[in-house]
Design a protein around this motif. Structure first.
Motif, mmCIF file in Angstrom:
data_model
loop_
_atom_site.group_PDB
_atom_site.id
_atom_site.type_symbol
_atom_site.label_atom_id
_atom_site.label_comp_id
_atom_site.label_asym_id
_atom_site.label_seq_id
_atom_site.Cartn_x
_atom_site.Cartn_y
_atom_site.Cartn_z
ATOM 1 N N ASP A 1 0.834 -1.201 0.000
ATOM 2 C CA ASP A 1 0.000 0.000 0.000
ATOM 3 C C ASP A 1 0.868 1.251 0.000
ATOM 4 O OD1 ASP A 1 -2.233 1.659 0.170
ATOM 5 O OD2 ASP A 1 -2.173 1.656 2.355
ATOM 6 N N GLN A 2 1.922 1.247 0.813
ATOM 7 C CA GLN A 2 2.835 2.402 0.847
ATOM 8 C C GLN A 2 3.580 2.547 -0.483
ATOM 9 O OE1 GLN A 2 3.030 4.622 3.287
ATOM 10 N NE2 GLN A 2 1.475 3.527 4.470
ATOM 11 N N VAL A 3 3.990 1.417 -1.063
ATOM 12 C CA VAL A 3 4.732 1.467 -2.331
ATOM 13 C C VAL A 3 3.873 2.037 -3.446
ATOM 14 C CG1 VAL A 3 5.854 0.056 -4.099
ATOM 15 C CG2 VAL A 3 6.260 -0.422 -1.680
ATOM 16 N N PHE A 4 2.647 1.527 -3.576
ATOM 17 C CA PHE A 4 1.778 1.986 -4.657
ATOM 18 C C PHE A 4 1.289 3.419 -4.417
ATOM 19 C CE2 PHE A 4 0.977 -2.690 -5.263
ATOM 20 C CZ PHE A 4 1.649 -2.765 -6.472
ATOM 21 N N THR A 5 1.153 3.807 -3.151
ATOM 22 C CA THR A 5 0.761 5.187 -2.860
ATOM 23 C C THR A 5 1.840 6.164 -3.298
ATOM 24 O OG1 THR A 5 -0.580 4.449 -0.976
ATOM 25 C CG2 THR A 5 0.031 6.760 -1.047
ATOM 26 N N ASN A 6 3.096 5.794 -3.065
ATOM 27 C CA ASN A 6 4.203 6.664 -3.486
ATOM 28 C C ASN A 6 4.350 6.687 -5.001
ATOM 29 O OD1 ASN A 6 4.807 7.197 -0.791
ATOM 30 N ND2 ASN A 6 6.206 5.455 -0.632
ATOM 31 N N MET A 7 4.030 5.577 -5.647
ATOM 32 C CA MET A 7 4.142 5.522 -7.107
ATOM 33 C C MET A 7 3.109 6.422 -7.776
ATOM 34 S SD MET A 7 4.780 1.468 -7.751
ATOM 35 C CE MET A 7 4.398 1.670 -9.492
ATOM 36 N N GLY A 8 1.863 6.352 -7.313
ATOM 37 C CA GLY A 8 0.804 7.135 -7.929
ATOM 38 C C GLY A 8 0.546 6.655 -9.349
ATOM 39 N N GLY A 9 -0.067 7.490 -10.168
ATOM 40 C CA GLY A 9 -0.335 7.113 -11.547
ATOM 41 C C GLY A 9 -1.811 6.927 -11.808
ATOM 42 N N GLY A 10 -2.135 6.735 -13.100
ATOM 43 C CA GLY A 10 -3.541 6.640 -13.502
ATOM 44 C C GLY A 10 -4.242 5.432 -12.933
ATOM 45 N N LEU A 11 -3.631 4.234 -13.085
ATOM 46 C CA LEU A 11 -4.289 3.022 -12.612
ATOM 47 C C LEU A 11 -4.393 3.004 -11.100
ATOM 48 C CD1 LEU A 11 -5.488 0.295 -13.444
ATOM 49 C CD2 LEU A 11 -3.192 -0.691 -13.238
ATOM 50 N N ASP B 1 -4.583 5.602 -9.135
ATOM 51 C CA ASP B 1 -5.583 6.583 -8.722
ATOM 52 C C ASP B 1 -7.003 6.084 -8.962
ATOM 53 O OD1 ASP B 1 -3.547 8.258 -8.001
ATOM 54 O OD2 ASP B 1 -3.522 9.352 -9.913
ATOM 55 N N LYS B 2 -7.203 5.298 -10.029
ATOM 56 C CA LYS B 2 -8.540 4.803 -10.327
ATOM 57 C C LYS B 2 -8.961 3.671 -9.387
ATOM 58 C CE LYS B 2 -8.580 5.987 -15.251
ATOM 59 N NZ LYS B 2 -8.644 5.462 -16.646
ATOM 60 N N LEU B 3 -8.076 2.696 -9.219
ATOM 61 C CA LEU B 3 -8.423 1.531 -8.402
ATOM 62 C C LEU B 3 -8.097 1.719 -6.929
ATOM 63 C CD1 LEU B 3 -7.231 -1.400 -10.710
ATOM 64 C CD2 LEU B 3 -9.535 -0.478 -10.458
ATOM 65 N N GLY B 4 -7.102 2.527 -6.626
ATOM 66 C CA GLY B 4 -6.656 2.669 -5.247
ATOM 67 C C GLY B 4 -5.486 1.749 -4.971
ATOM 68 N N SER B 5 -4.573 2.206 -4.142
ATOM 69 C CA SER B 5 -3.385 1.405 -3.848
ATOM 70 C C SER B 5 -3.726 0.117 -3.121
ATOM 71 C CB SER B 5 -2.402 2.237 -3.009
ATOM 72 O OG SER B 5 -3.029 2.678 -1.802
ATOM 73 N N ASN B 6 -4.743 0.145 -2.248
ATOM 74 C CA ASN B 6 -5.125 -1.075 -1.529
ATOM 75 C C ASN B 6 -5.648 -2.146 -2.471
ATOM 76 O OD1 ASN B 6 -4.393 0.087 0.824
ATOM 77 N ND2 ASN B 6 -6.430 0.290 1.682
#
Length: 356
Positions: free
Chosen positions: A199-209, A211-216
């Motif tokens: 969750d922390q990794v994907f939150t820092n990455m960000g991006g379109g996908l 932001d649409k689906l959520g890091s969780n």
């Protein structure tokens, strides 16, 4: 004169047959003729046997009703899953925690003045949002997670188990030891740790996908891709080990067929029934895992609901508003029970070893 009918005389060497020498067919002979005369395929035969199972048919009906409801409800119900209820353009602050089919005071005044208000089928939540549409979207999310997670498990387990079982030798030994290591890990602890880290990794990455689906949500898919494929891999490996010694596989090797073609054309089609059954039983496990993660706060991010997050939010007001927990819990039970019954019915219908 009266014509007297002469008895027919059968000549000894004539081709004329006497019907009196024939006997009626027995019931067993009739059944054999039916079996021999019927032309069918593996899929048609399995579907026919599946439809004869009353529990499987019941589960199909329940799943069909749930699917139709979650697809058609947003087209009929005027509320959105994150929309706070408004009456005539004014926010209704008295529409909190309404019971099923209950109207707030502002809505009742609006109805008395000739207005129309769509009923709250499951009531409202603590933020004055329609609870029925939130349960509908929560069911959508849970089913989507279950289906996509099972697809990920199927692809990874199928590839890994096929390579391990067909190659054999040291490759199979090393690959299966990796599976044993993953099996020895405590499932829920690793899932929670991976969910927090990813969750922390994907939150820092960000991006379109993201932001649409959520890091969780992406972390849930990643967890399934990392951990839950081992059962499918073992199952596929066992099937390939028993099938690859058959004569038709040896004949394909003799004519020079490559390993990928042998696996795709000869081995996997003969183990497709076990793969279908295992995938069908994997879906409720994925839905339950997603609901559990959402219940402990590691699942779908707000304001997007899931059945687990709705149950977690309803836990605080359980004594005052028990229906808020009843509805998502009931949907989870119906989906998981129906999918398990359907998986058992598919096992009985498509597994050749269980056919009568």
């Amino acid at each position: 004169m009266q014509n007297i009918e002469k008895p027919k005389v059968v000549r000894p060497f004539s081709m004329q047959l006497d019907p009196a020498v024939f006997e009626l067919a027995t019931e067993e002979e009739k059944r054999q003729q039916d079996v021999m005369g019927e032309s069918t395929t593996f899929l048609k035969d399995g579907v026919k046997k599946l439809l004869k199972n009353p529990l499987a048919v019941f589960s199909l009906v329940v799943l069909a009703v749930i699917l139709v409801t979650i697809l058609a409800a947003p087209l009929i119900v005027p509320y959105k899953y994150s929309e706070i209820i408004q009456v005539n353009g004014v926010r209704d602050r008295g529409a909190k925690n309404l019971a099923p089919f209950e109207y707030s005071e502002l809505e009742q005044e609006y109805i008395e003045n000739g207005g129309e208000v769509f009923p709250h089928i499951f009531g409202t939540d603590a933020l004055s949002r329609d609870y029925f549409i939130r349960v509908v979207y929560g069911t959508r999310v849970s089913l989507s997670v279950g289906l996509f997670a099972s697809l990920i498990v199927l692809v990874i387990g199928l590839l890994y188990g096929s390579v391990s079982g067909y190659v054999g030798g040291r490759t199979d030994l090393v690959m299966m030891r990796i599976v044993d290591i993953i099996y020895s890990l405590p499932d829920m602890l690793i899932i929670i740790l991976l969910s927090v880290v990813l969750d922390q990794v994907f939150t820092n990455m960000g991006g379109g996908l993201v932001d649409k689906l959520g890091s969780n949500m992406i972390s849930i898919f990643t967890v399934f891709g990392l951990l839950y494929w081992v059962g499918m891999a073992r199952l596929v490996r066992g099937q390939i080990l028993s099938i690859k010694r058959n004569d038709y596989v040896l004949a394909a090797k003799a004519v020079g067929a490559k390993a990928p073609r042998i696996i795709l054309k000869h081995i996997l089609p003969n183990s497709i029934s076990v793969i279908i059954i295992s995938t069908a039983l994997q879906i409720p496990s994925a839905i339950f895992t997603e609901s559990f993660l959402s219940f402990v706060g590691l699942g779908v991010q707000a304001p997007m609901p899931s059945l687990g997050s709705l149950a977690n939010a309803a836990r605080e007001g359980l004594q005052s508003y028990p229906s808020k927990l009843l509805f998502p819990a009931l949907i989870i039970c119906l989906i998981v029970l129906s999918l398990n019954l359907l998986g058992d019915g598919m096992r009985d219908a498509f597994d050749p070893k269980l056919r009568k």
